[in-house]
Scaffold this motif. Structure first.
Motif, PDB file in Angstrom:
ATOM      1  N   ASP A 116       0.714  -1.103   0.067  1.00  0.00           N
ATOM      2  CA  ASP A 116      -0.075  -0.133  -0.049  1.00  0.00           C
ATOM      3  C   ASP A 116       0.782   1.343  -0.040  1.00  0.00           C
ATOM      4  O   ASP A 116       0.738   2.175  -0.656  1.00  0.00           O
ATOM      5  CB  ASP A 116      -0.928   0.058   1.243  1.00  0.00           C
ATOM      6  CG  ASP A 116      -1.917  -1.048   1.106  1.00  0.00           C
ATOM      7  OD1 ASP A 116      -1.951  -2.010   0.490  1.00  0.00           O
ATOM      8  OD2 ASP A 116      -2.914  -0.762   1.966  1.00  0.00           O
ATOM      9  N   ARG A 117       1.918   1.146   0.766  1.00  0.00           N
ATOM     10  CA  ARG A 117       2.827   2.411   0.935  1.00  0.00           C
ATOM     11  C   ARG A 117       3.538   2.628  -0.378  1.00  0.00           C
ATOM     12  O   ARG A 117       3.936   3.741  -0.721  1.00  0.00           O
ATOM     13  CB  ARG A 117       3.734   2.092   2.271  1.00  0.00           C
ATOM     14  CG  ARG A 117       4.647   3.460   2.158  1.00  0.00           C
ATOM     15  CD  ARG A 117       5.514   3.314   3.628  1.00  0.00           C
ATOM     16  NE  ARG A 117       6.114   4.490   3.907  1.00  0.00           N
ATOM     17  CZ  ARG A 117       6.341   5.046   5.076  1.00  0.00           C
ATOM     18  NH1 ARG A 117       6.583   4.175   5.883  1.00  0.00           N
ATOM     19  NH2 ARG A 117       7.315   6.113   5.037  1.00  0.00           N
TER      20      ARG A 117
ATOM     21  N   ARG B 206       0.949   4.544  -2.587  1.00  0.00           N
ATOM     22  CA  ARG B 206       0.856   5.643  -2.242  1.00  0.00           C
ATOM     23  C   ARG B 206       1.835   6.779  -2.574  1.00  0.00           C
ATOM     24  O   ARG B 206       1.882   7.705  -3.070  1.00  0.00           O
ATOM     25  CB  ARG B 206       0.357   5.580  -0.667  1.00  0.00           C
ATOM     26  CG  ARG B 206       0.068   7.058  -0.210  1.00  0.00           C
ATOM     27  CD  ARG B 206       0.297   6.964   1.335  1.00  0.00           C
ATOM     28  NE  ARG B 206       1.519   7.054   1.703  1.00  0.00           N
ATOM     29  CZ  ARG B 206       2.190   6.885   2.927  1.00  0.00           C
ATOM     30  NH1 ARG B 206       1.127   6.336   3.854  1.00  0.00           N
ATOM     31  NH2 ARG B 206       3.287   6.706   3.258  1.00  0.00           N
TER      32      ARG B 206
ATOM     33  N   ARG C  74      -2.102  10.025   3.795  1.00  0.00           N
ATOM     34  CA  ARG C  74      -1.648   8.727   3.894  1.00  0.00           C
ATOM     35  C   ARG C  74      -2.605   7.483   3.404  1.00  0.00           C
ATOM     36  O   ARG C  74      -2.241   6.414   3.504  1.00  0.00           O
ATOM     37  CB  ARG C  74      -1.093   8.392   5.261  1.00  0.00           C
ATOM     38  CG  ARG C  74       0.315   9.540   5.986  1.00  0.00           C
ATOM     39  CD  ARG C  74       0.621   9.008   7.104  1.00  0.00           C
ATOM     40  NE  ARG C  74      -0.451   9.051   8.213  1.00  0.00           N
ATOM     41  CZ  ARG C  74      -1.074   9.837   9.025  1.00  0.00           C
ATOM     42  NH1 ARG C  74      -0.133  11.376   8.779  1.00  0.00           N
ATOM     43  NH2 ARG C  74      -1.648   9.840  10.012  1.00  0.00           N
ATOM     44  N   ASP C  75      -3.531   7.987   2.821  1.00  0.00           N
ATOM     45  CA  ASP C  75      -4.523   6.965   2.492  1.00  0.00           C
ATOM     46  C   ASP C  75      -4.291   6.548   0.987  1.00  0.00           C
ATOM     47  O   ASP C  75      -4.409   7.437   0.190  1.00  0.00           O
ATOM     48  CB  ASP C  75      -6.183   7.364   2.767  1.00  0.00           C
ATOM     49  CG  ASP C  75      -7.083   6.612   2.419  1.00  0.00           C
ATOM     50  OD1 ASP C  75      -6.954   5.704   1.537  1.00  0.00           O
ATOM     51  OD2 ASP C  75      -8.294   6.661   3.435  1.00  0.00           O
ATOM     52  N   VAL C  76      -4.009   5.221   0.898  1.00  0.00           N
ATOM     53  CA  VAL C  76      -3.613   4.795  -0.573  1.00  0.00           C
ATOM     54  C   VAL C  76      -4.803   5.156  -1.401  1.00  0.00           C
ATOM     55  O   VAL C  76      -4.815   5.322  -2.629  1.00  0.00           O
ATOM     56  CB  VAL C  76      -3.025   3.511  -0.422  1.00  0.00           C
ATOM     57  CG1 VAL C  76      -4.140   2.481  -0.079  1.00  0.00           C
ATOM     58  CG2 VAL C  76      -2.628   2.999  -1.762  1.00  0.00           C
TER      59      VAL C  76
ATOM     60  N   ALA D  28      -5.149   8.531  -2.506  1.00  0.00           N
ATOM     61  CA  ALA D  28      -3.991   8.691  -3.428  1.00  0.00           C
ATOM     62  C   ALA D  28      -4.324   8.376  -4.888  1.00  0.00           C
ATOM     63  O   ALA D  28      -3.876   9.031  -5.758  1.00  0.00           O
ATOM     64  CB  ALA D  28      -2.672   8.523  -2.856  1.00  0.00           C
TER      65      ALA D  28
END
Length: 605
Positions: free
Chosen positions: A390-391, A394, A441-443, A446
């Motif tokens: 996920d990161r 993002r 920070r919400d994928v 984004a």
């Protein structure tokens, strides 16, 4: 002979637990407390935050965040307990009094998953007219940490702390089998001093918790805290692989000038170094190759100096290939850096496992070797299970880069590709302007922003592939994004049955750089479009709608009504559109003879 069904043992275990829950509920209804044996698997809990002055029981809140945090911690405790168990919510634990539960079932399940990464089954039950909740928790495949980073399990009807080494010892003795959790004949004497130094370095740099005791303690204390040294002094296979000298190179790095071009740096022979030392060597080299780019006027998400590839995304791509590879294959993980493109490609032996595919990497969670994955998480090198991917997504799109590519190829093997370069400052500024800040920070947010920077509009159906979720979940994500703001404006807005960026959001992007720079990156090409881009906007709209009006074109492109009408008339002259029946407010266009039904291209996401 009975037919075999995969997962039958799990179904039978849940049925046995349900019978135990029924027995406890029957006893409670009769005013009898459960026995100690039953309390080992069943725990009664009153919802936190339900008591007022003098112990008065307050009305239940369906979205009680305090209760959700309390239960999330209890879920991790039960998940760490061999065989799992169940939580009975709405019962006073000491007396067995039925108090009732006000929490919403679906909200609670999702909130627990958000907090601790475990999605338990939650059932509503009624006993003597009192609404209770039963939370069924399956045994975890790897240590589950509570909100304070602790590992606890149930002993004697209570949750008590346990260290990783003891957890994995018990897991090794249970039916579950993880080759990396097996005990070896290697001991502390076989550990590479360099690996210990690297472990301490990573913990010092990356740990959010206070690890001063570990950093200043003995090697034995370090290994025990990481869960790789058993009480008898022997290492697990994960510990031996990570800390002991290797007989071969586990990870290689090649540097090319361009894709398929000249080899600038050939792979080094890293045999003799432990896996952790080899990872550190590649990590250090990539940090040098991943050059900084100076940006100006950046706020929020932006930094004065930004790497060509997000460092955490780059590390996650490499470590994901190392941790989740098939260790039964002898080939090394192959990392290739392409200088001219600021791109990295990681090829990992072994295909996807656990139901994961290239279309589900954002939503499916599975570790081929849970013990190894937990060790790298304890070293603070990878994110909580599955969240690193996920990161990656993002962080890449937040800099204006394309989303990562993760595909399975012949071999089998998994190839991960990240393409960076100079960050797109306007995109960074837009991401940094999103409020509330937590949504930066919400994928899902984004990826929605990324899509709308490249598309004139989106629908829930259009985003299912990008977000790797069903339409109902995508619609929820769109509604969340619509609640976000940038300055005085909303982030996105709904127009008819589609979603678009607001003009407030678009203005943040447009005032940061010239249009030509953005359009070369494919950003906002549909805003004040030329005839070619206007054709693509019209074609995309007509691929999902029967008619297209000047008002539609004006809303999607930012042109005046007269300008939009003139542009559509030029498309009509080219045979791409033709006038539909109707005039005045009913005037519209439909697809012309030159407008093909082929998939729309030109606004890639």
């Amino acid at each position: 002979m009975l037919p075999f069904s995969p997962g039958a043992d799990l179904v039978e275990a849940r049925d046995r637990l349900r019978v135990l829950v029924d027995g406890v509920l029957t006893k409670l209804a009769e005013g009898v407390l459960p026995t100690e044996v039953e309390r080992e698997r069943i725990d009664c809990k009153e919802e936190a935050g339900r008591r007022g002055p003098g112990g008065t029981l307050l009305v239940g809140d369906p979205h009680n965040k305090e209760a959700a945090r309390q239960l999330a911690n209890e879920v991790t405790c039960m998940a760490n307990t061999p065989g799992g168990g169940a939580l009975l919510v709405g019962i006073e634990d000491r007396t067995g009094q039925l108090l009732g539960a006000g929490l919403d079932v679906d909200w609670l399940r999702h909130r627990v998953y958000e907090l601790v990464g475990i999605a338990p089954a939650v059932e509503e039950r009624r006993v003597d007219g009192v609404r209770l909740l039963v939370i069924y928790v399956a045994e975890a495949r790897e240590p589950a940490e509570n909100l304070d980073g602790q590992i606890r399990w149930r002993t004697g009807g209570h949750c008590v702390g346990v260290d990783r080494a003891e957890w994995w010892l018990h897991r090794q003795l249970s039916a579950g089998h993880d080759p990396m959790a097996q005990v070896t004949e290697r001991t502390e004497r076989d550990i590479s001093p360099g690996a210990v130094a690297v472990a301490r370095r990573y913990l010092a740099q990356n740990s959010k918790a206070d690890v001063s005791a570990v950093l200043g303690g003995s090697v034995r204390e370090l290994l025990t805290s990481l869960g790789v040294l058993r009480p008898d002094g022997r290492l697990t296979a994960a510990g031996a692989l990570t800390f002991c000298p290797a007989d071969r190179t586990h990870i290689t790095l090649s540097v090319l000038d361009v894709e398929g071009g000249d080899l600038i740096t050939a792979p080094r022979d890293l045999a003799g170094l432990s896996l952790l030392e080899q990872v550190a060597a590649i990590d250090d080299r990539l940090e040098t190759l991943n050059k900084s780019v100076r940006v100006t006027q950046a706020t929020g998400f932006a930094q004065p100096h930004v790497r060509q590839l997000p460092p955490q995304a780059l590390r996650e791509a490499v470590l994901n290939g190392v941790v989740h590879r098939d260790w039964m294959q002898p080939d090394p993980v192959s990392v290739t850096w392409v200088e001219e493109d600021s791109a990295v490609q990681v090829v990992s032996p072994g295909g996807f496992v656990g139901g994961i595919t290239s279309d589900t990497v954002l939503t499916q969670r599975y570790a081929r070797y849970p013990a190894l994955a937990d060790l790298f998480r304890a070293l603070q090198l990878v994110e909580k299970q599955g969240l690193g991917v996920d990161r990656m997504y993002r962080d890449m799109v937040a800099l204006g880069h394309r989303p990562p590519v993760l595909v399975e190829e012949g071999g089998p093997r998994v190839r991960t590709r990240l393409v960076g370069g100079t960050p797109v400052l306007p995109v960074m500024n837009l991401m940094g302007a999103i409020r509330p800040e937590v949504r930066q920070r919400d994928v899902k947010v984004a990826l929605i922003v990324h899509a709308l920077l490249h598309e004139p509009f989106v629908t829930a159906h259009m985003l299912t592939h990008l977000l790797q979720r069903g339409e109902s979940e995508v619609l929820e994500a769109l509604e969340v994004a619509a609640e976000c703001s940038v300055g005085q404006d909303a982030l996105i807005t709904q127009y008819k049955d589609v979603w678009t960026l607001t003009w407030g959001a678009i203005s943040i992007v447009n005032k940061s750089s010239g249009h030509e720079v953005l359009r070369r990156r494919g950003v906002l090409r549909h805003v004040k479009p030329d005839v070619v881009a206007a054709q693509l906007v019209a074609r995309q709209w007509l691929s999902t709608h029967e008619r297209y009006s000047s008002g539609d074109h004006s809303t999607l492109t930012g042109l005046t009504y007269a300008g939009a009408r003139g542009q559509l008339e030029r498309l009509e002259q080219a045979g791409l559109l033709r006038r539909g029946e109707g005039s005045g407010r009913s005037a519209h266009f439909v697809a012309g003879p030159q407008m093909t039904s082929a998939p729309v291209e030109g606004f890639p996401t």
